[in-house]
Design a protein around this motif. Sequence first.
Motif, PDB file in Angstrom:
ATOM      1  N   GLY A   1     -12.326  -1.130   3.367  1.00  0.00           N
ATOM      2  CA  GLY A   1     -11.751  -1.968   4.415  1.00  0.00           C
ATOM      3  C   GLY A   1     -12.735  -3.018   4.919  1.00  0.00           C
ATOM      4  N   ARG A   2     -12.199  -4.193   5.241  1.00  0.00           N
ATOM      5  CA  ARG A   2     -13.035  -5.262   5.797  1.00  0.00           C
ATOM      6  C   ARG A   2     -12.191  -6.041   6.816  1.00  0.00           C
ATOM      7  N   THR A   3     -12.821  -6.580   7.811  1.00  0.00           N
ATOM      8  CA  THR A   3     -12.123  -7.268   8.895  1.00  0.00           C
ATOM      9  C   THR A   3     -12.031  -8.761   8.603  1.00  0.00           C
ATOM     10  N   ASP A   4     -10.809  -9.323   8.761  1.00  0.00           N
ATOM     11  CA  ASP A   4     -10.645 -10.762   8.539  1.00  0.00           C
ATOM     12  C   ASP A   4     -10.870 -11.531   9.836  1.00  0.00           C
ATOM     13  N   GLU A   5     -10.659 -12.858   9.793  1.00  0.00           N
ATOM     14  CA  GLU A   5     -10.977 -13.705  10.938  1.00  0.00           C
ATOM     15  C   GLU A   5     -10.064 -13.451  12.144  1.00  0.00           C
ATOM     16  N   GLU A   6      -8.913 -12.808  11.923  1.00  0.00           N
ATOM     17  CA  GLU A   6      -7.997 -12.518  13.020  1.00  0.00           C
ATOM     18  C   GLU A   6      -8.198 -11.107  13.582  1.00  0.00           C
ATOM     19  N   GLY A   7      -9.180 -10.379  13.055  1.00  0.00           N
ATOM     20  CA  GLY A   7      -9.450  -9.033  13.529  1.00  0.00           C
ATOM     21  C   GLY A   7      -8.629  -7.955  12.855  1.00  0.00           C
ATOM     22  N   TRP A   8      -7.817  -8.331  11.858  1.00  0.00           N
ATOM     23  CA  TRP A   8      -7.034  -7.349  11.102  1.00  0.00           C
ATOM     24  C   TRP A   8      -7.917  -6.771   9.993  1.00  0.00           C
ATOM     25  N   THR A   9      -7.579  -5.561   9.560  1.00  0.00           N
ATOM     26  CA  THR A   9      -8.327  -4.906   8.485  1.00  0.00           C
ATOM     27  C   THR A   9      -7.633  -5.145   7.157  1.00  0.00           C
ATOM     28  N   LEU A  10      -8.352  -5.760   6.230  1.00  0.00           N
ATOM     29  CA  LEU A  10      -7.847  -5.995   4.885  1.00  0.00           C
ATOM     30  C   LEU A  10      -8.315  -4.840   4.004  1.00  0.00           C
ATOM     31  N   VAL A  11      -7.375  -4.167   3.335  1.00  0.00           N
ATOM     32  CA  VAL A  11      -7.748  -2.968   2.579  1.00  0.00           C
ATOM     33  C   VAL A  11      -6.847  -2.804   1.357  1.00  0.00           C
ATOM     34  N   THR A  12      -7.430  -2.338   0.270  1.00  0.00           N
ATOM     35  CA  THR A  12      -6.677  -1.999  -0.940  1.00  0.00           C
ATOM     36  C   THR A  12      -6.380  -0.503  -0.926  1.00  0.00           C
ATOM     37  N   VAL A  13      -5.088  -0.154  -0.997  1.00  0.00           N
ATOM     38  CA  VAL A  13      -4.642   1.226  -0.827  1.00  0.00           C
ATOM     39  C   VAL A  13      -4.001   1.734  -2.119  1.00  0.00           C
ATOM     40  N   PRO A  14      -4.351   2.941  -2.586  1.00  0.00           N
ATOM     41  CA  PRO A  14      -3.648   3.513  -3.750  1.00  0.00           C
ATOM     42  C   PRO A  14      -2.225   3.891  -3.387  1.00  0.00           C
ATOM     43  N   ILE A  15      -1.271   3.620  -4.268  1.00  0.00           N
ATOM     44  CA  ILE A  15       0.129   3.966  -4.017  1.00  0.00           C
ATOM     45  C   ILE A  15       0.701   4.699  -5.221  1.00  0.00           C
ATOM     46  N   GLU A  16       1.707   5.504  -4.945  1.00  0.00           N
ATOM     47  CA  GLU A  16       2.380   6.249  -6.007  1.00  0.00           C
ATOM     48  C   GLU A  16       3.371   5.364  -6.749  1.00  0.00           C
ATOM     49  N   SER A  17       4.169   4.576  -6.002  1.00  0.00           N
ATOM     50  CA  SER A  17       5.169   3.681  -6.574  1.00  0.00           C
ATOM     51  C   SER A  17       5.610   2.723  -5.487  1.00  0.00           C
ATOM     52  N   VAL A  18       6.351   1.678  -5.885  1.00  0.00           N
ATOM     53  CA  VAL A  18       6.880   0.739  -4.897  1.00  0.00           C
ATOM     54  C   VAL A  18       7.852   1.449  -3.965  1.00  0.00           C
ATOM     55  N   ASP A  19       8.700   2.305  -4.511  1.00  0.00           N
ATOM     56  CA  ASP A  19       9.685   3.025  -3.686  1.00  0.00           C
ATOM     57  C   ASP A  19       8.989   3.895  -2.646  1.00  0.00           C
ATOM     58  N   HIS A  20       7.991   4.648  -3.078  1.00  0.00           N
ATOM     59  CA  HIS A  20       7.304   5.550  -2.162  1.00  0.00           C
ATOM     60  C   HIS A  20       6.522   4.766  -1.109  1.00  0.00           C
ATOM     61  N   ALA A  21       5.810   3.722  -1.530  1.00  0.00           N
ATOM     62  CA  ALA A  21       5.016   2.929  -0.590  1.00  0.00           C
ATOM     63  C   ALA A  21       5.915   2.210   0.409  1.00  0.00           C
ATOM     64  N   HIS A  22       7.099   1.787  -0.018  1.00  0.00           N
ATOM     65  CA  HIS A  22       8.050   1.120   0.873  1.00  0.00           C
ATOM     66  C   HIS A  22       8.347   1.995   2.085  1.00  0.00           C
ATOM     67  N   GLY A  23       8.660   3.254   1.850  1.00  0.00           N
ATOM     68  CA  GLY A  23       8.955   4.163   2.962  1.00  0.00           C
ATOM     69  C   GLY A  23       7.734   4.479   3.806  1.00  0.00           C
ATOM     70  N   GLU A  24       6.584   4.661   3.146  1.00  0.00           N
ATOM     71  CA  GLU A  24       5.370   4.999   3.882  1.00  0.00           C
ATOM     72  C   GLU A  24       4.898   3.849   4.772  1.00  0.00           C
ATOM     73  N   PHE A  25       4.942   2.629   4.252  1.00  0.00           N
ATOM     74  CA  PHE A  25       4.434   1.481   5.012  1.00  0.00           C
ATOM     75  C   PHE A  25       5.367   1.094   6.152  1.00  0.00           C
ATOM     76  N   LEU A  26       6.668   1.299   5.978  1.00  0.00           N
ATOM     77  CA  LEU A  26       7.606   0.968   7.051  1.00  0.00           C
ATOM     78  C   LEU A  26       7.356   1.814   8.299  1.00  0.00           C
ATOM     79  N   ARG A  27       6.744   2.962   8.130  1.00  0.00           N
ATOM     80  CA  ARG A  27       6.451   3.811   9.283  1.00  0.00           C
ATOM     81  C   ARG A  27       5.497   3.127  10.256  1.00  0.00           C
ATOM     82  N   LEU A  28       4.687   2.188   9.750  1.00  0.00           N
ATOM     83  CA  LEU A  28       3.731   1.487  10.604  1.00  0.00           C
ATOM     84  C   LEU A  28       4.327   0.254  11.276  1.00  0.00           C
ATOM     85  N   GLY A  29       5.574  -0.056  10.944  1.00  0.00           N
ATOM     86  CA  GLY A  29       6.255  -1.154  11.617  1.00  0.00           C
ATOM     87  C   GLY A  29       5.513  -2.472  11.505  1.00  0.00           C
TER      88      GLY A  29
END
Length: 314
Positions: free
Chosen positions: A259-287
């Motif tokens: 993880g690294r912080t961008d100029e707006e203070g957000w964290t840019l990170v590369t995350v391992p995922i199982e599939s697009v379908d699975h990640a879709h549901g997991e990421f939506l939980r964070l709104g």
Amino acid sequence: MKSSRLISILLLLQTRGRMTAAQLAEELEVSVRTVYRDVEALGAAGVPLYGDAGHAGGYRLLDGYRTRLTGLTTDEAEALFLAGVPGPAAQLGLGSVLATAQLKVRAALPAELRGHADRISGRFHLDAPGWYADADETPYLPAVADAVWHSRVLHVRYRRWREPTDVERRLEPYGLVLKAGRWYVVAGPGPRTFRVDQILELTASDEEFTRPDDFELAAYWAAYQRDFHDRLRQGEALVRLAPGVRPDGPMAVAVRDNGRTDEEGWTLVTVPIESVDHAHGEFLRLGADIEVLRPVALRERIAATVRELMARYG
């Protein structure tokens, strides 16, 4: 400390029988010369310990000799009772055996250690299954455990996730593992891993098998879990996390590692995922606390879901 090592030698000989000085030295991580001195000290203290020369020789205790558990430290006594798992023991058909064993150990402890053990039992309780899962029905667990113990072959009808779902299998059960409230049997040939609750029918046989000398259950399970996670998460997603977000699980590990912080203070990170379908549901939980940058298919999938929600809620 020497006193602790002497007690360890006694307990090793009491539980394993005859052992050579080299075997004791390896177990205790000391030199063979140290073992010789410790054995002499035990003999001088009146312990009936005998040494036999020759290829099949070694040290042993006089038949019938047993030491009481007065060598336990306070921490060891507490850990012993904290390790009690009445639920799994009952599933294995050993509930009453565990209770009786703990009662005997408790009776053998000095009064001060008995008080510590009672306090541990009254203040800590282990409940392995998760909150949102009902306990699996495992009617064949005692039979599997018996086959593990006696190295007997099992013939089972097993339900797996892919077609054909119901299959016949001949199992050489090497060991049982309890993971997050679910029982697994590790069985040869292979070895392979099977969920005990997915055994539909079981026939125990009198056929015995030989467990491989180099098989270690804990080492196998650790490797199995690593391989499972490697196969499970074969893709990656680049995301931005809003300031103050505290993710858990694999995303938390990814934030820590890359993880690294961008100029707006957000964290840019590369995350391992199982599939697009699975990640879709997991990421939506964070709104609104997450933005998916790539893969494009995942970003577009989440954007489409957001548009549907806007239309539905006006």
